[in-house]
Enzyme design. Sequence first.
Site, PDB file in Angstrom:
ATOM      1  CG  ASN A 210      -0.191  -0.111   2.504  1.00 26.34           C
ATOM      2  OD1 ASN A 210       0.562   0.781   2.850  1.00 26.34           O
ATOM      3  ND2 ASN A 210      -0.378  -1.215   3.220  1.00 26.34           N
ATOM      4  CG  PHE A 322      -2.437   5.069  14.043  1.00 28.46           C
ATOM      5  CD1 PHE A 322      -1.757   4.948  15.244  1.00 28.46           C
ATOM      6  CD2 PHE A 322      -2.409   6.286  13.379  1.00 28.46           C
ATOM      7  CE1 PHE A 322      -1.052   6.016  15.776  1.00 28.46           C
ATOM      8  CE2 PHE A 322      -1.710   7.360  13.896  1.00 28.46           C
ATOM      9  CZ  PHE A 322      -1.032   7.231  15.095  1.00 28.46           C
ATOM     10  CE  LYS A 336     -10.765  -0.419  12.080  1.00 22.45           C
ATOM     11  NZ  LYS A 336     -10.365   0.441  11.008  1.00 22.45           N
ATOM     12  CE  LYS A 340      -7.521  -4.377  15.101  1.00 19.19           C
ATOM     13  NZ  LYS A 340      -6.472  -4.214  14.103  1.00 19.19           N
TER      14      LYS A 340
HETATM   15  N1  CTP Z   1      -2.880  -3.775  12.356  1.00 18.70           N
HETATM   16  C1  CTP Z   1      -1.963  -4.752  12.655  1.00 18.70           C
HETATM   17  N2  CTP Z   1      -1.903  -5.890  11.911  1.00 18.70           N
HETATM   18  C2  CTP Z   1      -2.746  -6.090  10.878  1.00 18.70           C
HETATM   19  C3  CTP Z   1      -3.688  -5.100  10.563  1.00 18.70           C
HETATM   20  C4  CTP Z   1      -3.733  -3.951  11.317  1.00 18.70           C
HETATM   21  O1  CTP Z   1      -1.182  -4.572  13.595  1.00 18.70           O
HETATM   22  N3  CTP Z   1      -2.673  -7.211  10.166  1.00 18.70           N
HETATM   23  C5  CTP Z   1      -2.948  -2.566  13.192  1.00 18.70           C
HETATM   24  C6  CTP Z   1      -2.546  -1.308  12.484  1.00 18.70           C
HETATM   25  O2  CTP Z   1      -1.170  -1.015  12.675  1.00 18.70           O
HETATM   26  C7  CTP Z   1      -3.444  -0.275  13.124  1.00 18.70           C
HETATM   27  C8  CTP Z   1      -4.711  -1.048  13.387  1.00 18.70           C
HETATM   28  O3  CTP Z   1      -4.301  -2.390  13.543  1.00 18.70           O
HETATM   29  O4  CTP Z   1      -2.941   0.149  14.357  1.00 18.70           O
HETATM   30  C9  CTP Z   1      -5.675  -0.910  12.267  1.00 18.70           C
HETATM   31  O5  CTP Z   1      -6.690  -1.821  12.442  1.00 18.70           O
HETATM   32  P1  CTP Z   1      -7.516  -2.433  11.231  1.00 18.70           P
HETATM   33  O6  CTP Z   1      -8.636  -3.186  11.844  1.00 18.70           O
HETATM   34  O7  CTP Z   1      -6.666  -3.180  10.294  1.00 18.70           O
HETATM   35  O8  CTP Z   1      -8.013  -1.175  10.551  1.00 18.70           O
HETATM   36  P2  CTP Z   1      -7.839  -0.709   9.108  1.00 18.70           P
HETATM   37  O9  CTP Z   1      -6.426  -0.918   8.639  1.00 18.70           O
HETATM   38  O10 CTP Z   1      -8.316   0.688   9.093  1.00 18.70           O
HETATM   39  O11 CTP Z   1      -8.679  -1.743   8.270  1.00 18.70           O
HETATM   40  P3  CTP Z   1     -10.252  -2.037   8.158  1.00 18.70           P
HETATM   41  O12 CTP Z   1     -10.962  -0.760   8.461  1.00 18.70           O
HETATM   42  O13 CTP Z   1     -10.364  -2.499   6.777  1.00 18.70           O
HETATM   43  O14 CTP Z   1     -10.543  -3.097   9.162  1.00 18.70           O
END
Ligand code: CTP
Length: 424
Positions: A210, A322, A336, A340
């Site tokens: 990305n 984040f 989130k 988490k």
């Molecule tokens: N994160 C992580 N490992 C992953 C995915 C995300 O550690 N495989 C962490 C990122 O660093 C960030 C947070 O989780 O702190 C983001 O959560 P996520 O649920 O992935 O949110 P988005 O990236 O915004 O994705 P989506 O909204 O599609 O769920």
Amino acid sequence: MQRLTNKRILLGVTGSIAAYKSAELIRRLRGAGAEVQVIMTHGAEAFITPLTLQALSGHPVHQNLLDTKAEAGMGHIELARWADVIMIAPASADFMARLAAGRADDLLTAVCLAGDIPLALAPAMNNRMWRDKATVDNAKKLTSRGILLFGPDSGEQACGETGPGRMREVDLLINDLADIFQVGSLTGKTVLITAGPTREPIDPVRFVSNHSSGKMGYAIASAAVEAGAKVILVSGPVALAAPDRVELVKVETAEQMLQAVQSRMPVDIFIATAAVADYRPVQVAKDKIKKQDEIMALALEKTPDILAETKARFPEVFSVGFAAETHDLEAHARGKLIKKGLEMVAANWVGEAAAASGGTFGSDTNALHLIWADGQIELPLASKARLARSLIEHIAHHYDDCQRKGFPKTNNVVNLKKPGKPVA
Ligand code: CTP
């Protein structure tokens, strides 16, 4: 002496019998977590060898102003820039006179003149020299310019006389020096930060990734160092230089990032800013994939959620996530936080909403919406460096709260407080 952790101290040693005490001073400063570089005047070399101070400081000793080899390595301006503080111990009567006159005719006086940082002197001389009107005037001149004088103390002197002029004892000098530094909000804490994108290989030449630039994570790492923390930065591939005084661990894939993070746990605070690729190819082709049909399907599987898995395994670690959102920012970010089990989420707009507010991938500005169990606050658009400092301040504050009151139950909280005052 946590205030000296991570600090860079430039120690000047001048010609005085007390120069032997600077060996112990260096040892003690390093023991307190400081990095020490030494500049010796030629007068000092009559009392102690550069080799001794080099061995104790772990750096070559700087001696000459007009040494082209040394200037090409770390010149006098760079030395002044490198340091957080300059301390001259011992400072002879002659050195005080030259500094008071604004001379720059040797390396140490030139660095003192070039440095825009605190400068402290630990005078050491015979008591009559200390009491002489010339030295008294020089001492006044120096203090009127904001230069600190640590001592001298009174007592028996090397020459057999008794009176003021003894260099202050090492213990007291260390305390004096530590008092120069404010206690940072994260002094003595270890902070682990993930940053940048991850790359998930498809074949030897292609990958899924990305646009994350890593700028926000790197700015947060620098802000945490400024606040006194020991910082570990686990970073995916980015085009940024390693921030100063940070342990940088470079990784490529989500799996490598997970290993790098968990093998360094537990820490005090974990801040996950990385834009981890959510999916990776199920199979990585050994050879380059040749183009064939008009349409090609790539089977993807979820990558490990580094933040969620780490928080589940190390629940005692204060964890900040984040969230990048295109709509319903607050609701998604709070989701989130709960899912988490985090202490805080820093949410920001991406896509059109972000473009309208000036914060897009790779830009130098951003705005954040900080959310925690029973509150939230807007950190308005600012440079990423400024925003990072503000974010670290909030994290330090909530971390302290959690230490005092215990971790809040994020999944029990439904009511939000009104947003607090925005932080500039
Ligand atoms: N994160 C992580 N490992 C992953 C995915 C995300 O550690 N495989 C962490 C990122 O660093 C960030 C947070 O989780 O702190 C983001 O959560 P996520 O649920 O992935 O949110 P988005 O990236 O915004 O994705 P989506 O909204 O599609 O769920």
